[in-house]
Design an enzyme around this catalytic site. Structure first.
Site, PDB file in Angstrom:
ATOM      1  N   GLU A 189      47.211  44.021  35.622  1.00  0.00           N
ATOM      2  CA  GLU A 189      46.356  42.839  35.610  1.00  0.00           C
ATOM      3  C   GLU A 189      46.151  42.384  34.170  1.00  0.00           C
ATOM      4  O   GLU A 189      46.902  42.753  33.273  1.00  0.00           O
ATOM      5  CB  GLU A 189      45.029  43.175  36.275  1.00  0.00           C
ATOM      6  CG  GLU A 189      44.373  44.446  35.729  1.00  0.00           C
ATOM      7  CD  GLU A 189      42.986  44.679  36.278  1.00  0.00           C
ATOM      8  OE1 GLU A 189      42.205  43.703  36.264  1.00  0.00           O
ATOM      9  OE2 GLU A 189      42.676  45.812  36.699  1.00  0.00           O
ATOM     10  N   ASP A 215      36.190  51.513  44.684  1.00  0.00           N
ATOM     11  CA  ASP A 215      37.000  52.130  43.642  1.00  0.00           C
ATOM     12  C   ASP A 215      36.097  52.488  42.473  1.00  0.00           C
ATOM     13  O   ASP A 215      35.126  51.774  42.178  1.00  0.00           O
ATOM     14  CB  ASP A 215      38.144  51.214  43.198  1.00  0.00           C
ATOM     15  CG  ASP A 215      37.672  49.932  42.542  1.00  0.00           C
ATOM     16  OD1 ASP A 215      37.293  49.950  41.348  1.00  0.00           O
ATOM     17  OD2 ASP A 215      37.676  48.889  43.231  1.00  0.00           O
TER      18      ASP A 215
END
Length: 758
Positions: A252, A161
């Site tokens: 997150e 990513d």
């Protein structure tokens, strides 16, 4: 994706009043939860070291395009087309700050290029933070592995990513290193879209990668629906081309925890929101993305944040899971997962690893990754059954086809990574997987003996076993036996014996037909069940089965069993009836068969309860005159075609034996022993004479002229009484003599006899 924290909503309450109108005007209409098909959750594929076997080989050198990006010939570089805004509306939130200019633009400027990074508190991101905003130097922490630059899990498909913090990615190099998928940061909040998204999204695809977009959530900045719309409008779309991965929600640790930027306090690690508020926000985001794209987003998070900040919110199993976890030593274990999921789709295992940005692994094979990208829909009864099994996080994983109908009985089915779900109007929708499914397939699926499943697989049986019911029977599985089906008469007999908990245990074969008389049989751990149209289905096991087998099973003397084994006989004995006889067993004698005339004689004598007791051999033939005999605990039964079957035992048998049994003077017995004579005597007739017994004299044989003379005198009731010896020959002059209680009878070789009384 980073893990950072924001302030509680109350921290900006004083600013909310002036912002309400602007929020209502700019946030856009809310979205109703769609009633469309549920999105598959994470796959249930076990980690496998063979996952990369079918992955594509390195792509050719990309061809330059006018736009400055690179793409292989014939491959599209189009970005996903944003879907139009839905018409459904929801209540406009009133507790978020203004999201329009200048606040949004000011926020984007304040956070700098790239914005928040995926994987907050990872070694790479912590290193960046320590070096200060806008820097690229790294400070490794104890969370980093010494081997992070080389270590990879031993299963799955590798990927990476990236975001605006990776300004220049050599995608061909990443492919050559083994990466087959990429996720690219598209947006953050509703104020930032990545400057590098287009080039990274197209660049990864240009070398053949499967790729997708992710959104970094700032849940206390604006509603989930608002950020979902912003995401989809700025690269977060999806198409079922097999190369576009589903959108991702990165939620997150708050990247701006404890900070006030442009007058907005971002709060703590949990964005200053309660677990219920965060869970509601995620659902709002997910439902909106699904409404706009047709797919639920994958959730990127880590277990510690999810448990801490959402209170381990349940009910998200239909969302695929991308878990962040960085082992302290190389390991294939991604750690514990939030309670909504039993498995994960992707695992971010390193922030300092082989690939640019973060290193990730798809939990499955390359074909599964492509199916995941394709996004087959699940609906109706099959969808409900799939959801009840945990969706993509359950046994079945993701769908690998759409629902296919036109099966027998109006049925439909849908294939999944781990099995299938079959539906019919009469049975409903039930799943099959693993060994039970393989056995069902070998039997013809719904067109075979078993028909459609009527339950899902049910486990918890003895020895780790499982079973599944079908219209026509069931399939039972255990680790020791594999999976085998039972149906019809054989299944009914097995059921009467206690299924897997009974004498027979689990089946070890399916039913096998083609035996004599149109018979069938099935093997089990502890024996077999044989069926014929004439006899029905009966089980055999242990010593009785071994004896029957030694005699040729159904092809032998006994034919098919007509009863199961019946116990409770004298001496702990058991017996089983067959078409042609019986087999009796006792711990002392073992198992032996009886049939025909010998069995009839034994039966007349009381079977095991009579003089002879249990058989100690099977019938043995090949004697003189086509005769046979069988030994018992208390004697024998001899048979010949001329005499029939008669038993001998005790003293009479011993005397007959001393005279060479059927090969001697007497030949075969022609009666059983007959008692009730004078003085407690007994006798038995033979082809060549008789043997008489009394307690005083013992057993002695008579034959020929001496027997005739004794008979003329009244046998044991006459002057001579019982014989006290057998005939004795070899006298002077060639004669023979026999002694009796009351005298003797002698004969000459010419045949004349003389009686002498005492």
């Amino acid at each position: 994706m980073k893990r950072t924290q924001l302030s509680h909503l109350s921290n900006f309450g004083r600013r909310a009043g002036n912002a309400l109108l602007l929020v209502a005007l700019l946030a856009g209409p809310g979205l109703a939860t769609p009633s469309a098909a549920a999105e598959p959750p994470s796959p249930s594929v076990a980690p496998t070291s063979t996952a990369t076997a079918s992955m594509p080989t390195p792509s050719p050198t990309p061809v330059a395009t006018a736009a400055g990006t690179t793409t292989p010939t014939g491959q599209s570089t189009m970005l996903p087309t944003p879907a139009p805004s839905p018409t459904a509306t929801a209540a406009t939130p009133t507790s978020y700050p203004s999201t329009g200019a200048p606040d949004g633009a000011a926020m984007a400027a304040a956070i700098g290029a790239g914005g928040a990074e995926m994987g907050q508190r990872s070694a790479r991101v912590v290193g960046t933070a320590a070096a200060g905003p806008g820097t690229t130097s790294k400070t490794l922490t104890t969370e980093a592995l010494a081997t992070q630059s080389t270590w990879q899990p031993t299963f799955g498909v590798q990927g990476l990513d990236v975001s605006g913090h990776q300004t220049s990615v050599n995608w061909q190099q990443q492919w050559n290193l083994g990466a087959r998928f990429a996720y690219v940061k598209a947006t953050e909040g509703n104020y930032y879209s990545s400057e590098t998204f287009a080039s990274q999204y197209q660049g990864s695809r240009s070398v053949g990668m499967v790729r997708g977009a992710y959104h970094f959530a700032i849940p206390n900045w604006s509603t989930g629906a608002d950020q979902a719309r912003y995401f989809v409008q700025n690269g977060g779309g999806w198409s079922a081309d097999g190369y576009t991965l589903p959108p991702v929600l990165d939620i997150e640790f708050n990247p701006y925890a404890g900070r006030t930027i442009n007058g907005f306090n971002f709060g703590n690690s949990c964005y200053g929101m309660s677990g219920a508020q965060l869970a509601s926000w995620v659902r709002d985001f997910g439902n909106t993305v699904q409404s706009l794209t047709g797919r639920l987003p994958m959730i990127y998070t880590n277990t510690s944040w999810w448990k801490q900040c959402t209170a381990d919110a349940p009910g998200f199993g239909n969302y695929p899971l991308w878990v962040a976890s960085y082992p302290s030593t190389p390991s294939d274990y991604a750690g514990s997962l939030p309670s909504s999921w039993g498995n994960y789709s992707m695992w971010q295992y390193s922030s300092m690893g082989t690939f640019a940005g973060d290193s990730n692994v798809w939990n499955g094979d390359y074909a599964g990754l492509r199916r995941f990208a394709s996004g087959f829909g699940v609906k109706g009864a099959i969808g409900a059954a799939w959801a009840a099994l945990g969706g993509g996080g359950g046994k079945l994983g993701y769908p690998t086809s759409n629902e296919i109908c036109g099966l027998t009985g109006g049925g439909c089915y849908q294939s999944f990574q781990g099995g299938s779900i079959h539906y019919s109007p009469g049975t409903g929708a039930h799943a099959t997987w693993g060994a039970i499914r393989t056995t069902w397939a070998n039997l013809g699926f719904e067109n075979g003996k078993l028909g459609y499943p009527t339950t899902n697989e049910i486990c918890g049986l003895t020895s780790g076993g499982c079973y599944q019911s079908f219209q026509g029977g069931s399939i039972h599985y255990s680790p020791g036996t594999g999976a085998h089906a039972t149906w019809g008469s054989i299944r009914a007999t097995w059921a009467n014996l206690g299924f897997e908990n009974g004498k027979l245990g689990y089946p070890t074969t399916n039913e096998i037909c083609g035996l004599a008389g149109s018979g069938c049989y099935q093997s089990f751990q502890g024996g077999t069940i044989h069926y014929s149209p004439t006899t029905g289905a009966r089980a055999t096991w242990g010593s009785i089965r071994a004896t029957w087998g030694a005699l040729g099973y159904e092809n032998g003397k006994l034919g098919y069993p007509v009863s199961n084994e019946i116990c409770g006989l004298t001496g702990g004995g058991c017996y089983q009836s067959f078409q042609g006889g019986t087999i009796h067993y006792s711990p002392t004698t073992g198992a032996h068969a009886t049939w025909g005339s010998i069995r009839a004689t034994w039966g007349n004598l009381g079977y095991e309860n009579g003089k002879l007791g249990y058989p100690v051999s099977n019938e043995i033939c090949g004697l003189a005159g086509g005769g046979c005999y069988q030994s018992f605990q208390g004697g024998t039964i001899h048979y010949s075609p001329t005499t029939g079957a008669h038993a001998t035992w005790g003293s009479i048998r011993a005397t007959w034996g001393a005279l060479s049994y059927e090969n001697g003077k007497l030949g075969y017995p022609v009666s059983n022993e007959i008692c009730g004579l004078t003085g407690g005597g007994c006798y038995q007739s033979f082809q060549g004479g008789t043997i008489h017994y009394s307690p005083t004299t013992g057993a002695h044989a008579t034959w020929g002229s001496i027997r005739a003379a004794w008979g003329a005198l009244g046998y044991e009731n006459g002057k001579l009484g019982y014989p006290v010896s057998n005939e004795i020959c070899g006298l002077t002059g060639g004669g023979c003599v026999q002694n009796f209680q009351g005298g003797t009878i002698s004969r000459t070789d010419a045949g004349s006899t003389r009686v002498t009384f005492k």
